[in-house]
Design a protein around this motif. Structure first.
Motif, PDB file in Angstrom:
ATOM      1  N   THR A 105       0.840  -1.189   0.000  1.00 25.50           N
ATOM      2  CA  THR A 105       0.000   0.000   0.000  1.00 25.50           C
ATOM      3  C   THR A 105       0.877   1.240   0.000  1.00 25.50           C
ATOM      4  O   THR A 105       1.956   1.241   0.595  1.00 25.50           O
ATOM      5  CB  THR A 105      -0.913   0.025   1.241  1.00 25.50           C
ATOM      6  N   PRO A 106       0.442   2.305  -0.667  1.00 27.30           N
ATOM      7  CA  PRO A 106       1.195   3.560  -0.603  1.00 27.30           C
ATOM      8  C   PRO A 106       0.868   4.376   0.652  1.00 27.30           C
ATOM      9  O   PRO A 106       1.463   5.429   0.883  1.00 27.30           O
ATOM     10  CB  PRO A 106       0.737   4.302  -1.869  1.00 27.30           C
ATOM     11  N   ALA A 107      -0.069   3.913   1.452  1.00 23.58           N
ATOM     12  CA  ALA A 107      -0.542   4.683   2.602  1.00 23.58           C
ATOM     13  C   ALA A 107       0.557   4.878   3.640  1.00 23.58           C
ATOM     14  O   ALA A 107       1.345   3.970   3.921  1.00 23.58           O
ATOM     15  CB  ALA A 107      -1.743   3.993   3.240  1.00 23.58           C
ATOM     16  N   LEU A 108       0.569   6.085   4.208  1.00 27.48           N
ATOM     17  CA  LEU A 108       1.495   6.416   5.288  1.00 27.48           C
ATOM     18  C   LEU A 108       0.754   6.830   6.557  1.00 27.48           C
ATOM     19  O   LEU A 108       1.394   7.078   7.587  1.00 27.48           O
ATOM     20  CB  LEU A 108       2.431   7.559   4.869  1.00 27.48           C
ATOM     21  N   TYR A 109      -0.564   6.905   6.474  1.00 24.99           N
ATOM     22  CA  TYR A 109      -1.364   7.387   7.601  1.00 24.99           C
ATOM     23  C   TYR A 109      -2.638   6.558   7.712  1.00 24.99           C
ATOM     24  O   TYR A 109      -3.124   5.997   6.716  1.00 24.99           O
ATOM     25  CB  TYR A 109      -1.756   8.854   7.402  1.00 24.99           C
ATOM     26  N   PHE A 110      -3.184   6.518   8.911  1.00 29.55           N
ATOM     27  CA  PHE A 110      -4.523   5.960   9.098  1.00 29.55           C
ATOM     28  C   PHE A 110      -5.147   6.602  10.325  1.00 29.55           C
ATOM     29  O   PHE A 110      -4.459   7.080  11.230  1.00 29.55           O
ATOM     30  CB  PHE A 110      -4.493   4.431   9.238  1.00 29.55           C
ATOM     31  N   VAL A 111      -6.471   6.619  10.329  1.00 27.18           N
ATOM     32  CA  VAL A 111      -7.202   7.205  11.437  1.00 27.18           C
ATOM     33  C   VAL A 111      -8.439   6.351  11.704  1.00 27.18           C
ATOM     34  O   VAL A 111      -9.044   5.816  10.767  1.00 27.18           O
ATOM     35  CB  VAL A 111      -7.609   8.668  11.132  1.00 27.18           C
ATOM     36  N   ALA A 112      -8.781   6.196  12.962  1.00 24.36           N
ATOM     37  CA  ALA A 112      -9.956   5.416  13.332  1.00 24.36           C
ATOM     38  C   ALA A 112     -11.228   6.124  12.878  1.00 24.36           C
ATOM     39  O   ALA A 112     -11.383   7.329  13.061  1.00 24.36           O
ATOM     40  CB  ALA A 112      -9.981   5.201  14.841  1.00 24.36           C
ATOM     41  N   LYS A 113     -12.134   5.362  12.301  1.00 26.22           N
ATOM     42  CA  LYS A 113     -13.380   5.936  11.779  1.00 26.22           C
ATOM     43  C   LYS A 113     -14.505   5.936  12.804  1.00 26.22           C
ATOM     44  O   LYS A 113     -15.566   6.497  12.546  1.00 26.22           O
ATOM     45  CB  LYS A 113     -13.812   5.160  10.529  1.00 26.22           C
ATOM     46  N   GLY A 114     -14.283   5.291  13.922  1.00 24.13           N
ATOM     47  CA  GLY A 114     -15.314   5.272  14.953  1.00 24.13           C
ATOM     48  C   GLY A 114     -16.200   4.051  14.924  1.00 24.13           C
ATOM     49  O   GLY A 114     -17.021   3.858  15.822  1.00 24.13           O
TER      50      GLY A 114
END
Length: 336
Positions: free
Chosen positions: A293-302
């Motif tokens: 994956t190219p992703a470098l960030y993630f955040v909880a969606k709840g």
């Protein structure tokens, strides 16, 4: 002829009474009785141990049955339960098969070592041989002197007999983790930047703590793999919380993120010095086989899942969407 007829009738009555005795419960009422057979106990001693439990049966008849069966020499030492359905016949079968009364203690994925020790301390009929030992002393008892205990025990259900040692359970969990980690490391993907199985265990513990939805594990591992590869700090809240130890009150503040500890991945690059929890099989597999994956960030969606972003600007928008307005949250989200 009359004499033989009477003899036959008496024989039938005796055999009938014997069969009734063999199939009649020896403890028809009340809670189960604990029976302990020590190693080397002779048949007469086993009968005495049964009587000592309060079971309602003739000790002489029970001894006679043990000897008559020819199975007395096969009785096995152990911890057993006499229930309201246990008969002389089923009792002997249970003792010769070694069908001990087993308890179960569950070690949960994501628990830290302190939680693990608390669970063992509360386990039913488990002998507390580790009580009073420091973590380092405990690891010495397990043959791993100098090893940090965090993350070294595989989360699973462990059965044990009444009076078994908690150290025996820990040894099994330790060996199980060794085996699962070795298996995971043997399947390491070329995409993984990890250099050792030790690093795999550490990263797996972080993935375990960061994952709310099972399907996200490989992607979360992929984000951390990308960050490790380019030298970007992991910036993951669970490591900070672990570093705070007992002082953590349940509310992670910005000041905590700036307070340097060996486990603060906001202030220090790379992986923390040890695991922060017990990772399960899926988390270990994700750590060594991260998603491409190219992703470098993630955040909880709840909702238990996470939103993954390739850029900081996209991540900030996701934070605004999923995190802002959810109350006075004083800390940034993991993966920032």
């Amino acid at each position: 002829m009359i004499f033989f007829g009477v003899l036959t009738l008496v024989t039938i009555l005796i055999l009938g009474a014997g069969y009734q005795w063999l199939t009649h419960p020896i403890h028809p009422h009340g809670p189960a009785l604990d029976l302990t057979v020590e190693p080397g106990t002779k048949p007469r001693g086993v009968v005495q141990a049964v009587s000592d439990t309060g079971a309602k049966t003739s000790a002489d008849l029970l001894f006679f049955w043990f000897r008559l069966s020819g199975q007395a020499r096969f009785i096995k030492a152990g911890s057993y339960e006499i229930t309201n359905t246990t008969t002389p016949r089923s009792l002997l079968l249970m003792l010769t098969r070694g069908e001990e009364s087993l308890r179960t203690v569950t070690l949960v994925e994501g628990w830290n070592f302190r939680q693990l020790r608390q669970a063992l301390a509360k386990a039913d009929q488990l002998k507390q041989d580790s009580k009073g030992l420091s973590d380092s002393e405990l690891m010495s008892q397990l043959g791993r002197s100098g090893m940090h205990p965090e993350g070294r025990f595989y989360p699973d259900n462990y059965t044990y007999a009444k009076g078994a040692s908690d150290l025996a359970v820990l040894k099994r969990a330790l060996k199980s983790m060794d085996s699962h980690l070795a298996q995971a490391w043997a399947n390491k993907s070329p995409l993984s930047p990890l250099k050792s199985s030790e690093e795999a265990l550490i990263l797996a513990s972080i993935v375990e703590k960061e994952t709310g939805k099972a399907a996200d594990r490989p992607l979360i591992a992929g984000v951390f793999a990308n960050r490790l590869r380019i030298g970007m700090r992991l910036q993951t809240d669970p490591t900070v919380i672990y570093g705070l130890g007992a002082s953590f009150d349940g509310n992670l503040r910005r000041a905590d993120l700036r307070t340097d500890t060996p486990y603060n991945t906001y202030t220090r690059a790379g992986l923390p010095p040890t695991p922060i929890a017990m990772p399960g099989k899926a988390a270990m597999a994700a750590a060594v086989q991260p998603a491409s994956t190219p992703a470098l960030y993630f955040v909880a969606k709840g909702d238990g899942s996470s939103h993954f972003s390739n850029s900081l600007s996209e991540h900030n928008r996701a934070v605004n969407r999923y995190q802002r307005g959810q109350g006075a949250q004083d800390s940034p989200v993991s993966g920032q």
